[in-house]
Design an enzyme around this catalytic site. Sequence first.
Site, PDB file in Angstrom:
ATOM      1  N   ARG A 157      19.808  -7.228  18.187  1.00 41.88           N
ATOM      2  CA  ARG A 157      18.420  -7.345  17.735  1.00 41.88           C
ATOM      3  C   ARG A 157      18.243  -6.295  16.651  1.00 41.88           C
ATOM      4  O   ARG A 157      18.877  -5.223  16.718  1.00 41.88           O
ATOM      5  CB  ARG A 157      17.429  -7.050  18.881  1.00 41.88           C
ATOM      6  CG  ARG A 157      17.328  -8.145  19.936  1.00 41.88           C
ATOM      7  CD  ARG A 157      16.575  -9.368  19.404  1.00 41.88           C
ATOM      8  NE  ARG A 157      16.399 -10.415  20.388  1.00 41.88           N
ATOM      9  CZ  ARG A 157      17.217 -11.454  20.564  1.00 41.88           C
ATOM     10  NH1 ARG A 157      18.287 -11.587  19.819  1.00 41.88           N
ATOM     11  NH2 ARG A 157      16.963 -12.367  21.465  1.00 41.88           N
ATOM     12  N   HIS A 216      19.129 -14.783  11.471  1.00 45.44           N
ATOM     13  CA  HIS A 216      19.116 -14.821  12.944  1.00 45.44           C
ATOM     14  C   HIS A 216      19.514 -16.224  13.440  1.00 45.44           C
ATOM     15  O   HIS A 216      18.702 -16.922  14.037  1.00 45.44           O
ATOM     16  CB  HIS A 216      17.737 -14.410  13.495  1.00 45.44           C
ATOM     17  CG  HIS A 216      17.785 -14.059  14.954  1.00 45.44           C
ATOM     18  ND1 HIS A 216      16.895 -13.184  15.546  1.00 45.44           N
ATOM     19  CD2 HIS A 216      18.607 -14.463  15.962  1.00 45.44           C
ATOM     20  CE1 HIS A 216      17.165 -13.074  16.835  1.00 45.44           C
ATOM     21  NE2 HIS A 216      18.209 -13.848  17.121  1.00 45.44           N
ATOM     22  N   GLU A 257      11.239  -9.999  11.453  1.00 47.42           N
ATOM     23  CA  GLU A 257      11.773 -11.338  11.160  1.00 47.42           C
ATOM     24  C   GLU A 257      10.620 -12.322  11.042  1.00 47.42           C
ATOM     25  O   GLU A 257       9.707 -12.272  11.881  1.00 47.42           O
ATOM     26  CB  GLU A 257      12.732 -11.775  12.268  1.00 47.42           C
ATOM     27  CG  GLU A 257      13.992 -10.912  12.304  1.00 47.42           C
ATOM     28  CD  GLU A 257      14.979 -11.312  13.397  1.00 47.42           C
ATOM     29  OE1 GLU A 257      14.750 -12.334  14.069  1.00 47.42           O
ATOM     30  OE2 GLU A 257      15.972 -10.601  13.572  1.00 47.42           O
TER      31      GLU A 257
HETATM   32  N1  LIG Z   1      22.025 -12.971  16.882  1.00 47.84           N
HETATM   33  C1  LIG Z   1      21.774 -13.901  17.764  1.00 47.84           C
HETATM   34  O1  LIG Z   1      21.414 -15.015  17.428  1.00 47.84           O
HETATM   35  C2  LIG Z   1      21.966 -13.609  19.221  1.00 47.84           C
HETATM   36  C3  LIG Z   1      22.326 -14.662  20.057  1.00 47.84           C
HETATM   37  C4  LIG Z   1      22.501 -14.389  21.405  1.00 47.84           C
HETATM   38  C5  LIG Z   1      22.313 -13.105  21.897  1.00 47.84           C
HETATM   39  N2  LIG Z   1      21.933 -12.121  21.059  1.00 47.84           N
HETATM   40  C6  LIG Z   1      21.718 -10.757  21.604  1.00 47.84           C
HETATM   41  O2  LIG Z   1      22.887 -10.367  22.324  1.00 47.84           O
HETATM   42  C7  LIG Z   1      22.500  -9.747  23.535  1.00 47.84           C
HETATM   43  C8  LIG Z   1      23.652  -9.773  24.509  1.00 47.84           C
HETATM   44  O3  LIG Z   1      23.843 -11.049  25.068  1.00 47.84           O
HETATM   45  P1  LIG Z   1      24.917 -11.258  26.256  1.00 47.84           P
HETATM   46  O4  LIG Z   1      24.776 -12.645  26.736  1.00 47.84           O
HETATM   47  O5  LIG Z   1      26.253 -10.769  25.838  1.00 47.84           O
HETATM   48  O6  LIG Z   1      24.304 -10.243  27.342  1.00 47.84           O
HETATM   49  P2  LIG Z   1      25.028  -9.491  28.526  1.00 47.84           P
HETATM   50  O7  LIG Z   1      23.957  -9.001  29.416  1.00 47.84           O
HETATM   51  O8  LIG Z   1      26.123 -10.337  29.100  1.00 47.84           O
HETATM   52  O9  LIG Z   1      25.744  -8.249  27.809  1.00 47.84           O
HETATM   53  C9  LIG Z   1      25.074  -7.138  27.357  1.00 47.84           C
HETATM   54  C10 LIG Z   1      26.003  -5.935  27.460  1.00 47.84           C
HETATM   55  O10 LIG Z   1      25.347  -4.817  26.853  1.00 47.84           O
HETATM   56  C11 LIG Z   1      25.592  -3.686  27.656  1.00 47.84           C
HETATM   57  N3  LIG Z   1      24.544  -2.668  27.491  1.00 47.84           N
HETATM   58  C12 LIG Z   1      23.266  -2.716  27.913  1.00 47.84           C
HETATM   59  N4  LIG Z   1      22.633  -1.572  27.621  1.00 47.84           N
HETATM   60  C13 LIG Z   1      23.543  -0.793  26.999  1.00 47.84           C
HETATM   61  C14 LIG Z   1      23.508   0.505  26.467  1.00 47.84           C
HETATM   62  N5  LIG Z   1      22.404   1.257  26.542  1.00 47.84           N
HETATM   63  N6  LIG Z   1      24.624   0.999  25.908  1.00 47.84           N
HETATM   64  C15 LIG Z   1      25.765   0.277  25.857  1.00 47.84           C
HETATM   65  N7  LIG Z   1      25.859  -0.974  26.347  1.00 47.84           N
HETATM   66  C16 LIG Z   1      24.762  -1.491  26.910  1.00 47.84           C
HETATM   67  C17 LIG Z   1      25.618  -4.214  29.085  1.00 47.84           C
HETATM   68  O11 LIG Z   1      26.336  -3.332  29.930  1.00 47.84           O
HETATM   69  C18 LIG Z   1      26.317  -5.542  28.899  1.00 47.84           C
HETATM   70  O12 LIG Z   1      27.697  -5.395  29.059  1.00 47.84           O
HETATM   71  C19 LIG Z   1      21.241 -10.503  23.940  1.00 47.84           C
HETATM   72  O13 LIG Z   1      20.438  -9.761  24.816  1.00 47.84           O
HETATM   73  C20 LIG Z   1      20.558 -10.755  22.599  1.00 47.84           C
HETATM   74  O14 LIG Z   1      19.688  -9.705  22.275  1.00 47.84           O
HETATM   75  C21 LIG Z   1      21.748 -12.343  19.734  1.00 47.84           C
HETATM   76  O1  LIG Z   2      18.907 -14.126  22.233  1.00 52.53           O
HETATM   77  C1  LIG Z   2      19.234 -15.223  21.768  1.00 52.53           C
HETATM   78  O2  LIG Z   2      19.613 -16.183  22.469  1.00 52.53           O
HETATM   79  C2  LIG Z   2      19.158 -15.473  20.291  1.00 52.53           C
HETATM   80  O3  LIG Z   2      19.047 -14.287  19.592  1.00 52.53           O
HETATM   81  C3  LIG Z   2      17.998 -16.365  19.930  1.00 52.53           C
HETATM   82  O4  LIG Z   2      16.810 -15.601  19.995  1.00 52.53           O
END
Ligand SMILES: NC(=O)c1ccc[n+]([C@@H]2O[C@H](COP(=O)([O-])OP(=O)(O)OC[C@H]3O[C@@H](n4cnc5c(N)ncnc54)[C@H](O)[C@@H]3O)[C@@H](O)[C@H]2O)c1
Ligand SMILES: O=C(O)[C@H](O)CO
Length: 328
Positions: free
Chosen positions: A239, A287, A268
């Site tokens: 994010r 994004h 955004e």
């Molecule tokens: N750009 C995009 O379109 C897009 C798409 C999907 C997800 N995302 C972002 O990616 C994030 C992660 O998704 P995911 O499915 O892998 O989630 P997830 O919960 O499987 O993984 C998140 C990881 O981050 C780690 N984490 C949390 N707080 C932390 C900290 N303070 N320091 C270090 N590590 C930390 C957790 O331990 C975990 O391993 C989502 O929450 C979202 O914000 C962005």
């Molecule tokens: O978190 C997600 O799934 C993507 O960033 C879409 O907002």
Amino acid sequence: MHMKKKVIVYDRIEEPVLSALQEEFDVRIFKERDAHDNPEFLSFLQETEGVIGLGFPGQSDILDKAPNLKIISNVSVGYNNLDTEELTKRNIMGTNTPDVLTDTVADMAMGLMLSTARRMPELDQYVKQGKWKEAVTTELFGVDVHHKKLGIIGMGRIGKAIAQRAHLGFNMDILYHSRTPKPDAEERFNATYMNLESLLRNSDYICLITPLTDETRGMIGKKEFQLMKRSAIFINVSRGSTVVEADLIEALKNKEIAAAGLDVYVQEPVNPDNELLKMKNVVTLPHIGSATAETEHKMAALAAENLRAGLNGEKPGNLVNPEVWKKE
Ligand SMILES: NC(=O)c1ccc[n+]([C@@H]2O[C@H](COP(=O)([O-])OP(=O)(O)OC[C@H]3O[C@@H](n4cnc5c(N)ncnc54)[C@H](O)[C@@H]3O)[C@@H](O)[C@H]2O)c1
Ligand SMILES: O=C(O)[C@H](O)CO
């Protein structure tokens, strides 16, 4: 007569999921701009039992205006738009769409890394403008990705999918920082756990993929950029607000880091005056990490499943505040 439950589709949801929801529920579509003072939105919200969509502001000021709300079903894995404590207090369920988007986002993170390192968007412009010869100069040559060190911050579902691609496909050495060590990633991708400072000092590429929380807000700022190698390439797919954007701009201007590939921004849509958009060594995307036709469909279907379960008194599969669920 049986009254259909009122549901808000917030921002958008893909077809054919939208049509299916319209059959079952009394659906109204609202956009972000409506959330504040559109009287139609506010009056529908009073009676709404479910919200499905992207980035609905699930905070107390809006929840105060939604006394019948039972569930907010995010069409995203990130749920930083929801105040989960406040939802639980009010007995409202929050859900997200994990797993179905993991590979798609990881593909895109690799794409950003490659296109930033190999300067693909810049070169694309040269070719399209008929400047082939000018493009093939050492000044425009990029740097290798394969066999370099990739530091992943946030070794969760997506972090591991990035590590898989980078290690098995590109022979990269994986360093990672997460809240806890991940033995499976160490075994599968030979990943090395590090504190944040060591990861920043040692990585050629740094990929940020944590959720946005109180802990991660602004976790990469001036001090962290100064720890990175001058040749480092920084990729953010988490994010925008996990990074202090003004410090990223300074680090790029002062050549404290080499380049950045960004899918997310503090604001955004990103403000067209944002200095990041004017830098040649920054590759920007709007994004779209999870936005492929196939994955949008899977996310919409999963979010609709969560919504239906919640509105039918069943436990949704992807509750982000599981403590809210009490059996009667
Ligand atoms: N750009 C995009 O379109 C897009 C798409 C999907 C997800 N995302 C972002 O990616 C994030 C992660 O998704 P995911 O499915 O892998 O989630 P997830 O919960 O499987 O993984 C998140 C990881 O981050 C780690 N984490 C949390 N707080 C932390 C900290 N303070 N320091 C270090 N590590 C930390 C957790 O331990 C975990 O391993 C989502 O929450 C979202 O914000 C962005
Ligand atoms: O978190 C997600 O799934 C993507 O960033 C879409 O907002």
